[in-house]
Write a protein that holds these residues in place. Structure first.
Motif, PDB file in Angstrom:
ATOM      1  N   VAL A   1      43.922  27.983   0.855  1.00 44.84           N
ATOM      2  CA  VAL A   1      44.119  26.925   1.840  1.00 44.84           C
ATOM      3  C   VAL A   1      45.133  25.926   1.286  1.00 44.84           C
ATOM      4  N   ARG A   2      46.067  25.544   2.120  1.00 41.90           N
ATOM      5  CA  ARG A   2      47.158  24.656   1.714  1.00 41.90           C
ATOM      6  C   ARG A   2      47.292  23.506   2.710  1.00 41.90           C
ATOM      7  N   ALA A   3      47.678  22.332   2.210  1.00 44.58           N
ATOM      8  CA  ALA A   3      48.017  21.198   3.078  1.00 44.58           C
ATOM      9  C   ALA A   3      49.136  20.409   2.421  1.00 44.58           C
ATOM     10  N   ASP A   4      50.141  20.055   3.192  1.00 39.40           N
ATOM     11  CA  ASP A   4      51.314  19.340   2.690  1.00 39.40           C
ATOM     12  C   ASP A   4      51.531  18.061   3.494  1.00 39.40           C
ATOM     13  N   ARG A   5      51.444  16.915   2.836  1.00 37.02           N
ATOM     14  CA  ARG A   5      51.690  15.606   3.448  1.00 37.02           C
ATOM     15  C   ARG A   5      50.800  15.392   4.679  1.00 37.02           C
ATOM     16  N   VAL A   6      49.545  15.746   4.549  1.00 36.58           N
ATOM     17  CA  VAL A   6      48.570  15.573   5.625  1.00 36.58           C
ATOM     18  C   VAL A   6      47.592  14.453   5.303  1.00 36.58           C
ATOM     19  N   LEU A   7      47.080  14.434   4.076  1.00 34.77           N
ATOM     20  CA  LEU A   7      46.028  13.481   3.697  1.00 34.77           C
ATOM     21  C   LEU A   7      46.494  12.035   3.785  1.00 34.77           C
ATOM     22  N   GLN A   8      47.778  11.776   3.569  1.00 37.58           N
ATOM     23  CA  GLN A   8      48.288  10.410   3.617  1.00 37.58           C
ATOM     24  C   GLN A   8      48.084   9.758   4.980  1.00 37.58           C
ATOM     25  N   HIS A   9      47.950  10.568   6.016  1.00 31.22           N
ATOM     26  CA  HIS A   9      47.797  10.045   7.374  1.00 31.22           C
ATOM     27  C   HIS A   9      46.340   9.812   7.773  1.00 31.22           C
ATOM     28  N   LEU A  10      45.383  10.150   6.905  1.00 26.58           N
ATOM     29  CA  LEU A  10      43.973  10.114   7.273  1.00 26.58           C
ATOM     30  C   LEU A  10      43.259   8.896   6.688  1.00 26.58           C
ATOM     31  N   ASP A  11      42.408   8.279   7.492  1.00 26.18           N
ATOM     32  CA  ASP A  11      41.596   7.158   7.009  1.00 26.18           C
ATOM     33  C   ASP A  11      40.590   7.625   5.965  1.00 26.18           C
ATOM     34  N   LYS A  12      40.055   8.820   6.161  1.00 28.77           N
ATOM     35  CA  LYS A  12      39.063   9.375   5.242  1.00 28.77           C
ATOM     36  C   LYS A  12      39.492  10.783   4.825  1.00 28.77           C
ATOM     37  N   PRO A  13      40.456  10.880   3.920  1.00 28.73           N
ATOM     38  CA  PRO A  13      40.938  12.206   3.521  1.00 28.73           C
ATOM     39  C   PRO A  13      39.865  13.087   2.912  1.00 28.73           C
ATOM     40  N   GLY A  14      38.820  12.474   2.359  1.00 24.13           N
ATOM     41  CA  GLY A  14      37.741  13.251   1.765  1.00 24.13           C
ATOM     42  C   GLY A  14      37.040  14.141   2.770  1.00 24.13           C
ATOM     43  N   VAL A  15      36.996  13.724   4.039  1.00 24.81           N
ATOM     44  CA  VAL A  15      36.363  14.544   5.074  1.00 24.81           C
ATOM     45  C   VAL A  15      37.102  15.867   5.214  1.00 24.81           C
ATOM     46  N   LEU A  16      38.431  15.807   5.255  1.00 25.50           N
ATOM     47  CA  LEU A  16      39.213  17.034   5.358  1.00 25.50           C
ATOM     48  C   LEU A  16      39.112  17.858   4.078  1.00 25.50           C
ATOM     49  N   LEU A  17      39.121  17.203   2.932  1.00 26.89           N
ATOM     50  CA  LEU A  17      38.982  17.938   1.673  1.00 26.89           C
ATOM     51  C   LEU A  17      37.666  18.709   1.627  1.00 26.89           C
ATOM     52  N   ASP A  18      36.598  18.091   2.112  1.00 18.76           N
ATOM     53  CA  ASP A  18      35.305  18.783   2.151  1.00 18.76           C
ATOM     54  C   ASP A  18      35.363  20.004   3.064  1.00 18.76           C
ATOM     55  N   GLU A  19      36.045  19.843   4.207  1.00 14.65           N
ATOM     56  CA  GLU A  19      36.174  20.956   5.140  1.00 14.65           C
ATOM     57  C   GLU A  19      37.029  22.081   4.550  1.00 14.65           C
TER      58      GLU A  19
ATOM     59  N   SER B   1      49.781  18.938  -1.548  1.00 18.79           N
ATOM     60  CA  SER B   1      50.960  18.170  -1.958  1.00 18.79           C
ATOM     61  C   SER B   1      51.039  16.905  -1.123  1.00 18.79           C
ATOM     62  N   GLU B   2      51.153  15.773  -1.818  1.00 21.55           N
ATOM     63  CA  GLU B   2      51.152  14.467  -1.157  1.00 21.55           C
ATOM     64  C   GLU B   2      52.033  13.486  -1.933  1.00 21.55           C
ATOM     65  N   PRO B   3      52.676  12.555  -1.222  1.00 23.06           N
ATOM     66  CA  PRO B   3      53.379  11.472  -1.923  1.00 23.06           C
ATOM     67  C   PRO B   3      52.401  10.402  -2.376  1.00 23.06           C
TER      68      PRO B   3
ATOM     69  N   LEU C   1      55.726   6.977  13.047  1.00 24.14           N
ATOM     70  CA  LEU C   1      55.526   8.401  12.831  1.00 24.14           C
ATOM     71  C   LEU C   1      54.088   8.698  12.427  1.00 24.14           C
ATOM     72  N   ASN C   2      53.479   7.781  11.672  1.00 21.55           N
ATOM     73  CA  ASN C   2      52.098   7.981  11.255  1.00 21.55           C
ATOM     74  C   ASN C   2      51.188   8.158  12.469  1.00 21.55           C
ATOM     75  N   ALA C   3      51.439   7.368  13.523  1.00 21.26           N
ATOM     76  CA  ALA C   3      50.635   7.489  14.732  1.00 21.26           C
ATOM     77  C   ALA C   3      50.846   8.838  15.409  1.00 21.26           C
ATOM     78  N   VAL C   4      52.083   9.321  15.424  1.00 20.02           N
ATOM     79  CA  VAL C   4      52.364  10.630  16.017  1.00 20.02           C
ATOM     80  C   VAL C   4      51.585  11.717  15.293  1.00 20.02           C
ATOM     81  N   PHE C   5      51.494  11.600  13.962  1.00 20.10           N
ATOM     82  CA  PHE C   5      50.788  12.613  13.190  1.00 20.10           C
ATOM     83  C   PHE C   5      49.275  12.496  13.328  1.00 20.10           C
ATOM     84  N   HIS C   6      48.815  11.469  14.029  1.00 21.05           N
ATOM     85  CA  HIS C   6      47.407  11.368  14.409  1.00 21.05           C
ATOM     86  C   HIS C   6      47.182  11.946  15.806  1.00 21.05           C
TER      87      HIS C   6
END
Length: 267
Positions: free
Chosen positions: A119-137, A151-153, A3-8
Motif C-alpha cells: 500500500v502506497r500514499a504520496d502527499r495525502v496525509l498532509q491534507h488530513l486533520d487526523k492522518p492516523g485514521v488513514l494510517l490505521d486503515e 511520502s510526505e513533505p 488546493l488543500n480544500a480541493v484535495f478534501h
C-alpha cells in the motif's frame, strides 16, 4: 478556495481544473520524478501480487506502478474526488488493468482486511486533520508480510536562502497554515513503528525552486501565503521573495520524507 480544500473533495470544476494543472506540473519536476521513482521501487519490492495507491489523484502513479510490475499484479487506485477519478480512467490504458475506486481518506477504505500486499500514499496525509485514521486503515488492508510506503513533505522545514529569520519563520507559518497536517512528513517513521510495522526506514528528500514562476506553478505560492494571512501580509512576503529573485538569490527548499515498513508475518 485553496488546493488543500480541493484535495478534501470540495470545490468547483474550475478549482478541480486548477488542481489538475498543479498536479501535472509537480509530477513533471525532476526532483519529484526522482522521489516518486524511489517510492515505486520500494512499493514493488518483493513482487507484490496486489498494490493499493491511496489518494491516487489523476492516476498517473497507479499506471506507473502497473507498468513496472508483473502482468499478474493487481493495481488499484483510490481517491476522494470523482473528477480526479474520471480523469484517471481517461488517462489509463484502455485494457482496464488498473482499477480506480472512490474512497474517502478520512474514513474507512472499502476493502477487506489484508487485501493488498503493498500500500502506497504520496502527499495525502498532509491534507488530513487526523492522518492516523488513514494510517490505521492502510495497516488494516495490508496482508501479513506486506509493505507500506509513504511520502510526505514537512512544511515546517521549508527554507528560503537569504531571507531574514523573522520573514522566513513567517513564511513557514503561512505556508503551513494551508495544510491540515503540515509537519507529518518528519514523523512518518515513528507513526509506522507505533503501528507495529517492522524494518521501518526513512529517507529525506529535497526539492529546490529558484524562481517565483516555478513556485507559483508547483506550489500556488500566492494561495498558500494568502490562506494563512491577510492580503497585505501575503503581498509583503511575495514582494520580499521577488526582491530575492531579482537579485538572483532566491532558493526555496522543500523537504520531504519517504518512509516504509513491513507488516510482521511471512518470510
Amino acid at each position: 478556495m485553496t488546493l488543500n480544500a480541493v484535495f478534501h473533495g470540495r470545490g468547483s470544476s474550475a478549482d478541480s481544473a486548477r488542481a489538475t494543472e498543479y498536479l501535472d506540473a509537480l509530477s513533471a519536476h525532476p526532483a519529484v520524478r526522482a522521489y516518486k521513482a524511489r517510492t515505486f521501487d520500494l512499493t514493488l519490492s518483493g513482487a507484490p501480487r496486489s498494490v493499493l495507491d491511496v489518494g491516487c489523484g489523476l492516476g498517473d502513479d497507479a499506471v506507473a506502478l502497473d507498468e513496472r510490475s508483473s502482468t499478474s499484479t493487481r493495481v488499484v487506485g483510490t481517491d476522494i474526488s470523482p473528477v480526479f477519478l474520471a480523469e484517471a480512467r481517461r488517462r489509463a490504458p484502455a485494457d482496464g488493468a488498473v482499477e480506480f475506486v472512490e474512497a474517502n481518506t478520512d474514513g474507512s477504505l472499502p476493502f477487506p482486511d489484508g487485501s493488498f500486499d503493498a500500500v502506497r500514499a504520496d502527499r495525502v496525509l498532509q491534507h488530513l486533520d487526523k492522518p492516523g485514521v488513514l494510517l490505521d486503515e492502510m495497516r488494516r488492508v495490508i496482508s501479513s508480510g506486506g509493505r507500506i510506503v509513504l511520502s510526505e513533505p514537512d512544511w515546517g522545514e521549508l527554507s528560503i536562502a537569504d531571507l531574514d529569520d523573522e520573514a522566513a519563520a513567517l513564511t513557514r507559518e503561512l505556508v503551513s497554515a494551508a495544510f491540515s497536517s503540515p509537519t507529518v512528513g518528519s514523523g512518518l517513521a515513528a507513526e509506522l513503528e507505533a503501528r507495529g510495522f517492522g524494518e521501518v526506514a526513512a529517507e529525506r528528500t529535497t526539492l529546490a525552486i529558484t524562481s517565483l514562476q516555478e513556485a507559483q506553478l508547483l506550489l500556488s505560492f500566492d494561495e498558500l501565503l494568502a490562506a494563512g494571512a491577510d492580503s497585505d501580509t501575503a503581498a509583503r512576503m511575495l514582494s520580499e521573495l521577488s526582491r530575492l529573485e531579482q537579485a538572483e538569490k532566491l532558493e526555496i527548499e522543500i523537504v520531504g520524507y519517504i518512509a516504509s515498513g513491513l507488516v510482521p508475518g511471512r518470510g
